[in-house]
Motif scaffolding. Structure first.
Motif, short mmCIF file in Angstrom:
data_model
loop_
_atom_site.label_atom_id
_atom_site.label_comp_id
_atom_site.label_asym_id
_atom_site.label_seq_id
_atom_site.Cartn_x
_atom_site.Cartn_y
_atom_site.Cartn_z
N THR A 183 22.30 -24.30 63.71
CA THR A 183 21.11 -25.08 63.35
C THR A 183 19.82 -24.35 63.71
O THR A 183 18.77 -24.61 63.13
CB THR A 183 21.11 -26.45 64.06
N GLY A 184 19.89 -23.46 64.70
CA GLY A 184 18.68 -22.77 65.16
C GLY A 184 17.80 -23.64 66.02
O GLY A 184 16.68 -23.24 66.37
N ALA A 185 18.27 -24.82 66.39
CA ALA A 185 17.45 -25.75 67.15
C ALA A 185 17.48 -25.45 68.64
O ALA A 185 18.50 -25.00 69.17
CB ALA A 185 17.92 -27.19 66.92
N SER A 186 16.36 -25.69 69.31
CA SER A 186 16.34 -25.74 70.77
C SER A 186 16.75 -27.15 71.17
O SER A 186 16.45 -28.13 70.48
CB SER A 186 14.94 -25.43 71.30
N LEU A 187 17.44 -27.26 72.30
CA LEU A 187 18.00 -28.53 72.71
C LEU A 187 17.37 -29.06 73.99
O LEU A 187 16.82 -28.29 74.78
CB LEU A 187 19.51 -28.40 72.94
N ILE A 188 17.46 -30.36 74.17
CA ILE A 188 17.17 -31.01 75.44
C ILE A 188 18.49 -31.61 75.90
O ILE A 188 19.10 -32.41 75.19
CB ILE A 188 16.09 -32.10 75.30
N VAL A 189 18.94 -31.19 77.09
CA VAL A 189 20.30 -31.49 77.52
C VAL A 189 20.28 -32.28 78.82
O VAL A 189 19.66 -31.85 79.80
CB VAL A 189 21.10 -30.18 77.71
N PRO A 190 20.94 -33.42 78.88
CA PRO A 190 21.01 -34.19 80.13
C PRO A 190 22.07 -33.61 81.07
O PRO A 190 22.94 -32.83 80.66
CB PRO A 190 21.41 -35.58 79.65
N VAL A 191 22.01 -34.01 82.33
CA VAL A 191 23.04 -33.66 83.31
C VAL A 191 23.68 -34.94 83.84
O VAL A 191 23.99 -35.05 85.02
CB VAL A 191 22.46 -32.80 84.46
N ASN A 192 23.88 -35.88 82.93
CA ASN A 192 24.46 -37.18 83.31
C ASN A 192 25.97 -37.15 83.14
O ASN A 192 26.52 -37.76 82.24
CB ASN A 192 23.84 -38.30 82.46
N PHE A 193 26.64 -36.43 84.00
CA PHE A 193 28.07 -36.25 83.89
C PHE A 193 28.80 -37.57 84.16
O PHE A 193 28.41 -38.34 85.05
CB PHE A 193 28.56 -35.19 84.86
N PRO A 194 29.88 -37.82 83.42
CA PRO A 194 30.63 -39.06 83.67
C PRO A 194 31.34 -39.02 85.00
O PRO A 194 31.73 -37.95 85.49
CB PRO A 194 31.64 -39.08 82.51
N ASN A 223 23.69 -18.37 73.96
CA ASN A 223 22.29 -18.06 73.68
C ASN A 223 21.60 -19.15 72.87
O ASN A 223 20.78 -18.87 72.00
CB ASN A 223 22.16 -16.71 72.97
N ILE A 224 21.95 -20.39 73.18
CA ILE A 224 21.28 -21.54 72.55
C ILE A 224 20.18 -21.99 73.51
O ILE A 224 20.46 -22.36 74.65
CB ILE A 224 22.26 -22.68 72.30
N PRO A 225 18.91 -21.94 73.11
CA PRO A 225 17.82 -22.32 74.02
C PRO A 225 17.85 -23.81 74.33
O PRO A 225 18.11 -24.63 73.45
CB PRO A 225 16.56 -21.93 73.25
N PHE A 226 17.57 -24.15 75.58
CA PHE A 226 17.60 -25.56 75.95
C PHE A 226 16.74 -25.81 77.18
O PHE A 226 16.46 -24.90 77.97
CB PHE A 226 19.03 -26.04 76.22
N ALA A 227 16.32 -27.07 77.31
CA ALA A 227 15.67 -27.58 78.52
C ALA A 227 16.57 -28.67 79.08
O ALA A 227 17.33 -29.30 78.34
CB ALA A 227 14.29 -28.13 78.21
N LEU A 228 16.48 -28.89 80.37
CA LEU A 228 17.27 -29.93 81.03
C LEU A 228 16.43 -31.17 81.28
O LEU A 228 15.20 -31.09 81.42
CB LEU A 228 17.84 -29.41 82.35
N THR A 229 17.09 -32.31 81.36
CA THR A 229 16.39 -33.57 81.59
C THR A 229 17.19 -34.46 82.54
O THR A 229 18.42 -34.36 82.61
CB THR A 229 16.16 -34.33 80.27
N THR A 230 16.47 -35.32 83.26
CA THR A 230 17.13 -36.32 84.11
C THR A 230 17.50 -37.56 83.32
O THR A 230 18.12 -38.48 83.86
CB THR A 230 16.21 -36.74 85.27
N ALA A 231 17.11 -37.63 82.06
CA ALA A 231 17.37 -38.82 81.25
C ALA A 231 18.86 -39.14 81.22
O ALA A 231 19.70 -38.25 81.11
CB ALA A 231 16.86 -38.60 79.83
N GLY A 232 19.17 -40.42 81.33
CA GLY A 232 20.55 -40.87 81.25
C GLY A 232 21.28 -40.93 82.57
O GLY A 232 22.42 -41.42 82.63
N LEU A 233 20.67 -40.44 83.64
CA LEU A 233 21.32 -40.52 84.95
C LEU A 233 21.42 -41.97 85.41
O LEU A 233 20.50 -42.76 85.21
CB LEU A 233 20.55 -39.71 85.99
#
Length: 1020
Positions: A294-305, A341-351
């Motif tokens: 997709t070529g998209a940059s992602l925003i990725v949560p760290v809300n592990f189950p 090599n997929i660009p991403f930022a991390l977020t606290t969302a969903g914790l």
């Protein structure tokens, strides 16, 4: 003695004055500090790639003035010596609702027991649908919330990108700091980003009530905005469309929901030339290749189950294999994204709780995410994505002075965040001058010297204590004030023994001494000496636990039970000596061979030469057919009905394909290779079909048959007029007469729409420039395609009178009906169907399950066939589709249809109805190698496919079935043992929840999620 840095700052501030720069009058004396501070001798992480040793950070008036090893300090600078400590850029939260108004509580979507809301209740010149609200402006809505700011500051965050999390088009976000100041000083960048999602939010309008409706509404809004920009604003005023156009220049962030949502959002972006920044859910590792494409940059949560509580075996049965695998592999997600090599930022969302952030982040690092990449994902990456790298994300000159002071490595489990500076203002998180007493101490109390004192804890200012006397372990009460320490403990565990009280002070980093009193009042002296062996740190324990754990880290395709370690690939194969059902003039060939190359049938005959080094299947005693084609299916879809309006011609089933649906695999096991995925029958004009090959493990886009004609679902009868849902009796039509009027009205409008575009397209360039273009309407686009024979109708039907009605409407308006599906009264007007040229896709023997099918008979298919109607047998049911060969066999019993003609009813005839008989439906040179090798006569109830092949790739193999299931069960057992071990170590668990995979039928409606509602479990 402890130094109080704030006191030093205050004293220095009084010696230096500056003229206050403010637009706010103040009731009282102006007392502005110069904001000139230097932090020396620190390890300074300027950005993820640059770390300076023994360096100085100089800040002035909330901005970075200089950073380096040789920084000159101006007169009046307040200096703090941070020898042995580190400075990092403050973290950035890129997905937050901080400071936004609380959303109203969810009351449930309209239509579930209440009167549907068909039109917008929002007053003013806004968009017609309340889920589209691009006019929302976070900087105008923002109001600082001190408690939430403090929560994020303690984690190391200095700035957040906030926006209202409400609706499909949500408006703009604002970059704000987490300082305790007036709102006007907190906003670093208003209108920083534009926001979108697949959730309709607080809107209670009936439309959309499906994911495909959400996609269609967003697409239509984008086309409406384009028309408004091209001249539509001269015809009407619309504040929403005006805002939507303004927002197009901003970085666009799309909350996609999950891995499939990422692909869906990117597809919408491609249509409008927008590269979205896409927020996922943490399952991206399951579709890395497609997501990278997709070529998209992602925003990725760290809300592990959390691990599942599976001590009860019945509870364990409620946990899906995919859920267990995701629990284990979710912490690997960020590391695998970085590796790809997929660009991403991390977020606290969903914790569940923000305090889980650091533990989860460190778990991600233990599972492959580098510390440098983690820091980048929390600093420079979010700054870059919102085009705010000139203000935040690093400690370079002129940037906002947002930084944190730590005891050591930010990602170490025993690291302590001492201070968080935001816009040059100090916020103390932990006292950085607290004595660090953690370690093992040898304690002597009076004449007793066999006492051990162990001090542990995450940070120096939050220690934990334990005393051991011989083999007895005691938890004492300890109080520390500066260098003074007091201890109360019961050294003797015998009944009636009292408390020994000790008070003393630290004489050196490794010695303590003082006085005390025993329970009987005797005065004593005591001392403690720190040993060289220190307690095992939390990070070491975690690392040891991580190292000792075993895991299977292979991703399967799809990420559910019976998935494959590798996606099947086309092979060169020979099937020899089989009974071959050609469906061509050659009929059924005995002892024949079929050669497959490049996904096509290249040769059919007897005694064909076998090239060397190819796979050969022995077909002796077996039957080879082409794959079964299901003309009417609802499998592999997240939802099937958009019933919010009388016509939903704008929606596309291709937008909601679920490639993880286990029914794909089950139907491959029944010999099905192709299905038309149809909209349901909730409205007169349904949605656009998706014709797919059941390529188990492939992406939704790869399942679609490229170049296939477009189809659309229409419907007649009880479902359309909502006979089974009387409480929602608002939506037109409410009668069978009204259904006819829907068709007349919509096709009349579509004709005028097509004429308008035809006239506009004939204009020259200058004339077009001076003319407002017609308004693009994706609903009328689909209907216009029917009128021009570019899209074809499959119509849900039962009653003879209604079938006659639609044929007359079609004749009067100049279009054709391609297929009547269900068509259980087709035998009553088969001659008219043949004259019109319409096909019939019928059930083999369903009847009497509702009023309008009371006249159904099992001879229907045979009677239509004898009148020259192209007849297919369909499923409309996930279970029935697994045995469509047996459904076809019923036409031999009921009506005396020949075996070959019966077989064509689930192969060649549906291919003809779908206009795909030039490439599938029979075994002929040049056609797709969609083949099934049966172990018995294909119309027998005992027949089972030995393999099912699509375009030369084997997607189901009976030979591999048991081994595959055994491997899945072994992996499941390993994962259950791992969850049991996790619970035994005290890890919090979650109770399993039973989730049944949804098997859709024509009338089923699943509302799209609104804010506060539980997510649909359609994908489980």
């Amino acid at each position: 003695m402890r130094r109080h840095f704030l006191t030093a700052l205050l004293a220095a501030g009084l010696a230096y004055s500056a003229v206050a720069q403010t637009t706010f009058p103040r009731n009282g004396v102006y007392d502005e500090r110069p904001g000139l501070y230097a932090f020396t001798n620190a390890t300074i992480v300027v950005d993820p790639q640059t770390t300076l040793q023994n360096a100085t950070l100089l800040i002035r008036d909330g901005r970075v003035e200089a950073v380096g090893s040789n920084v000159s300090l101006p007169a009046g600078t307040v200096v703090a010596d941070l020898k042995g400590k580190r400075i990092y850029p403050a973290l950035i939260e890129i997905d937050s609702d901080y400071g936004m108004p609380e959303l109203p509580p969810a009351t449930g979507p309209a239509g579930r027991g209440g009167v549907p809301q068909l039109e917008s209740n929002k007053k003013g010149a806004y968009y017609w649908n309340q889920a589209v609200q691009p006019e929302n402006n976070a900087s105008l809505l923002f109001k600082a919330t001190p408690a939430k700011a403090d929560e994020l500051r303690k984690l190391g965050f200095g700035a957040v990108l906030t926006h209202p999390h409400d609706g499909i088009v949500r408006g703009t976000g604002a970059l704000v700091t987490l300082a305790d100041e007036r709102e006007n000083t907190l906003v670093l960048k208003s209108n920083a980003t534009a926001h979108y999602s697949f959730s309709k939010g607080t809107s209670r309008q009936n439309y959309p009530n499906s994911m495909m409706g959400v996609v269609a509404l967003l697409r239509q809004a984008m086309y409406d905005a384009d028309w408004y920009k091209r001249g539509g604003s001269k015809e009407q005023s619309n504040l929403s469309l005006d805002a939507l156009n303004r927002n197009q220049s901003l970085p666009a962030i799309f909350d996609a929901g999950d891995k499939l949502g990422i692909l869906r959002a990117d597809k919408v972006g491609d249509e409008f030339g927008v590269q979205y920044i896409i927020k996922g859910s943490g399952d991206e590792y399951q579709r890395l290749d497609e997501i990278k494409a997709t070529g998209a940059s992602l925003i990725v949560p760290v809300n592990f189950p959390q691990p599942y509580d599976v001590e009860d075996t019945w509870d364990a049965d409620n946990v899906a294999f995919s859920e267990l695998k995701h629990w284990e592999m979710a912490p690997m997600n960020a590391g695998r994204l970085a590796g790809a090599n997929i660009p991403f930022a991390l977020t606290t969302a969903g914790l569940r709780n923000k305090t889980e952030f650091w533990a989860n982040l460190r778990k991600a690092i233990e599972n492959g995410l580098s510390e440098q990449k983690a820091l980048e994902a929390l600093t420079t990456a979010p700054a870059r994505l919102m085009k705010a790298e000139d203000q935040v994300g690093s400690l370079q000159k002129s940037k906002v002075a947002n930084f944190i002071i730590t005891s050591g490595n930010l990602f170490s489990a025993d690291n302590v965040i001492y201070e968080n500076w935001i816009s040059g203002k100090q916020y103390i998180i932990n006292q950085k001058d607290a004595a660090d007493l953690r370690g093992n101490w040898q304690l002597t109390v009076g004449e007793r010297s066999n006492i051990k004192l162990t001090i542990t804890g995450k940070s120096a200012d939050k220690p934990e204590y334990q005393i051991q006397v011989d083999t007895t372990k005691i938890t004492p009460k300890v109080a520390i004030s500066g260098d003074i320490i007091s201890i109360q403990t019961q050294l003797d565990r015998r009944p009636g023994s009292g408390t020994t009280r000790l008070t003393g002070y630290r004489t050196s980093p490794t010695t303590l001494k003082g006085d005390g009193e025993t329970p009987d009042g005797k005065r004593i002296t005591w001392s403690a000496t720190k040993g060289t062996d220190t307690p095992q740190s939390a990070s070491a324990v975690t690392a040891a636990r991580s190292t000792s754990a075993t895991s299977s880290t292979a991703v399967i395709y799809p990420f559910v039970g019976m998935g494959n370690l590798q996606k099947p690939k086309s092979e060169t194969v020979m099937i020899r000596n089989a009974t071959v059902w050609t469906n061509e003039k050659d009929g059924v060939l005995t002892n024949a061979d079929v050669f497959v190359t490049d996904g096509k049938i290249s040769k059919v005959g007897k005694n064909l030469p076998v090239p060397a080094d190819i796979k050969v299947f022995d077909g002796t005693g077996k039957h080879l057919t082409n794959g079964i084609i299901d003309e009417h299916s609802h499998i592999a879809l997240l939802t099937i009905n958009e019933g919010g309006q009388s016509s939903s011609a704008e929606v596309r089933m291709a937008d909601v394909i679920n490639p993880d649906d286990v029914n794909i695999y089950r139907q491959l096991a029944g010999g099905v290779t192709t299905s038309q995925l149809l909209h349901g029958s909730a409205n007169s004009i349904g949605g656009q079909s998706a014709i797919v090959k059941l390529k188990w493990g492939e992406s939704p886009e790869s399942m679609l048959i490229k170049g296939a004609d477009g189809f659309i679902k229409f419907a007649l009868g009880e479902n359309v007029k909502q006979s089974n849902n009387p409480s929602s009796g608002v939506r037109f039509p409410q009668s069978r007469m009204g259904v006819e009027q829907v068709y007349m009205d919509h096709f009349t409008r579509a004709k005028e729409y097509a004429k308008g575009w035809a006239a506009y397209n004939k204009l020259g360039a200058k004339e077009k420039a001076a003319t407002i273009p017609p308004h693009r309407d994706i609903e009328l686009d689909a209907l216009a395609e029917i009128l021009s024979a570019k899209r074809f109708i499959t119509c849900h039907s039962y009653v003879q009178s209604e079938i006659n009605m639609l044929l007359k409407v079609a004749d009067s308006l100049g279009f054709k009906v391609n297929t009547f599906t269900h068509i259980l009264e087709g035998y009553k007007l088969a001659d008219k169907m043949a004259k019109h040229g319409v096909g019939g896709s019928s059930f083999a023997d369903w009847w009497a399950y509702k009023m309008e099918v009371h006249d159904a008979i099992p001879y229907n298919a045979a009677l239509m066939h004898r009148q020259g109607v192209t007849v297919s047998i369909n499923s409309d049911d996930a279970e029935m589709a697994r045995r469509l060969n047996q459904e076809a066999a019923k036409t031999v019993e009921y009506g005396g249809v020949s075996e070959e003609d019966a077989w064509k009813m689930v192969t060649l005839n549906p291919a003809k109805l779908l206009h795909l008989d030039n490439r599938m439906g029979s075994i002929k040179v040049g056609k797709d190698a969609d083949l099934v090798l049966w172990n018995a006569h294909p119309l027998s109830i005992y027949a089972r496919p030995e393999f099912t092949m699509i375009e030369g790739a084997i997607y189901f193999s009976l030979k591999d079935e048991d081994a595959k299931r055994d491997a899945m069960q072994a992996e499941r057992a390993r994962l259950i043992q791992k969850t049991l071990a996790a619970k035994a170590t005290g890890t919090p668990t979650q109770r399993p929840t039973f989730r049944r995979s949804r098997m859709w039928h024509c009338e089923d409606i699943e509302g799209v999620m609104a804010e506060g509602e539980e997510e649909s479990q359609a994908q489980k």
